[in-house]
Design a protein around this motif. Sequence first.
Motif, mmCIF file in Angstrom:
data_model
loop_
_atom_site.group_PDB
_atom_site.id
_atom_site.type_symbol
_atom_site.label_atom_id
_atom_site.label_comp_id
_atom_site.label_asym_id
_atom_site.label_seq_id
_atom_site.Cartn_x
_atom_site.Cartn_y
_atom_site.Cartn_z
ATOM 1 N N VAL A 11 1.193 -7.585 4.215
ATOM 2 C CA VAL A 11 0.904 -6.221 3.783
ATOM 3 C C VAL A 11 2.080 -5.344 4.183
ATOM 4 O O VAL A 11 2.564 -5.417 5.321
ATOM 5 C CB VAL A 11 -0.392 -5.687 4.441
ATOM 6 N N LEU A 12 2.551 -4.532 3.245
ATOM 7 C CA LEU A 12 3.615 -3.565 3.511
ATOM 8 C C LEU A 12 3.088 -2.169 3.225
ATOM 9 O O LEU A 12 2.399 -1.951 2.226
ATOM 10 C CB LEU A 12 4.829 -3.827 2.619
ATOM 11 N N ILE A 13 3.430 -1.228 4.084
ATOM 12 C CA ILE A 13 3.082 0.177 3.885
ATOM 13 C C ILE A 13 4.303 0.865 3.289
ATOM 14 O O ILE A 13 5.395 0.802 3.856
ATOM 15 C CB ILE A 13 2.700 0.850 5.229
ATOM 16 N N LEU A 14 4.113 1.517 2.155
ATOM 17 C CA LEU A 14 5.219 2.188 1.474
ATOM 18 C C LEU A 14 5.097 3.695 1.599
ATOM 19 O O LEU A 14 4.028 4.262 1.381
ATOM 20 C CB LEU A 14 5.231 1.825 -0.012
ATOM 21 N N GLN A 15 6.174 4.326 1.957
ATOM 22 C CA GLN A 15 6.379 5.766 1.900
ATOM 23 C C GLN A 15 5.229 6.621 2.433
ATOM 24 O O GLN A 15 4.762 7.534 1.746
ATOM 25 C CB GLN A 15 6.701 6.183 0.469
ATOM 26 N N LEU A 41 0.860 -1.183 0.000
ATOM 27 C CA LEU A 41 0.000 0.000 0.000
ATOM 28 C C LEU A 41 0.893 1.227 0.000
ATOM 29 O O LEU A 41 1.532 1.547 1.006
ATOM 30 C CB LEU A 41 -0.916 -0.009 1.225
ATOM 31 N N ASP A 42 0.967 1.888 -1.133
ATOM 32 C CA ASP A 42 1.796 3.080 -1.282
ATOM 33 C C ASP A 42 1.001 4.288 -0.793
ATOM 34 O O ASP A 42 0.054 4.723 -1.441
ATOM 35 C CB ASP A 42 2.202 3.257 -2.741
ATOM 36 N N PRO A 77 4.478 -3.315 8.714
ATOM 37 C CA PRO A 77 5.823 -2.855 8.355
ATOM 38 C C PRO A 77 5.750 -1.665 7.398
ATOM 39 O O PRO A 77 4.968 -1.665 6.449
ATOM 40 C CB PRO A 77 6.452 -4.064 7.661
ATOM 41 N N GLN A 78 6.567 -0.654 7.681
ATOM 42 C CA GLN A 78 6.621 0.533 6.840
ATOM 43 C C GLN A 78 7.979 0.600 6.152
ATOM 44 O O GLN A 78 9.005 0.453 6.796
ATOM 45 C CB GLN A 78 6.420 1.803 7.671
ATOM 46 N N ILE A 79 7.956 0.854 4.871
ATOM 47 C CA ILE A 79 9.178 1.029 4.100
ATOM 48 C C ILE A 79 9.177 2.450 3.568
ATOM 49 O O ILE A 79 8.209 2.890 2.959
ATOM 50 C CB ILE A 79 9.263 0.022 2.935
#
Length: 106
Positions: free
Chosen positions: A73-77, A43-44, A96-98
């Motif tokens: 699920v990854l959270i992006l930016q 999810l950007d 998790p946030q990237i």
Amino acid sequence: MLKVEVNAVPGIRRVVLNGELDMVTVALLQEVVKKEDEHTLELDLSGVSFVDSTGLKGLLDINNNWQQRGGQVLILQPQPDVAEVMRLVGLDKLLPQIGALDGEER
């Protein structure tokens, strides 16, 4: 308003969001994500300027549903304000946030 764009590569679905994630728009995101079936959902949130408690709960529900199916699920930016709200309520420990505030995965 919330604009949702889905990008696909094998094994990953990246959902790019632009706008506000709140009680009015979270159903749109949930409807789009419900149709996806890859292992990893990214999810950007780089274009999300605002998130309320309903939006946060929607992210948590999406994460829970995805994990029940064996995915992640990854959270992006996330924008700094959005990342801070997620941190304050402890959601950053569950999702998790990237590329968050410091550019590191959390």
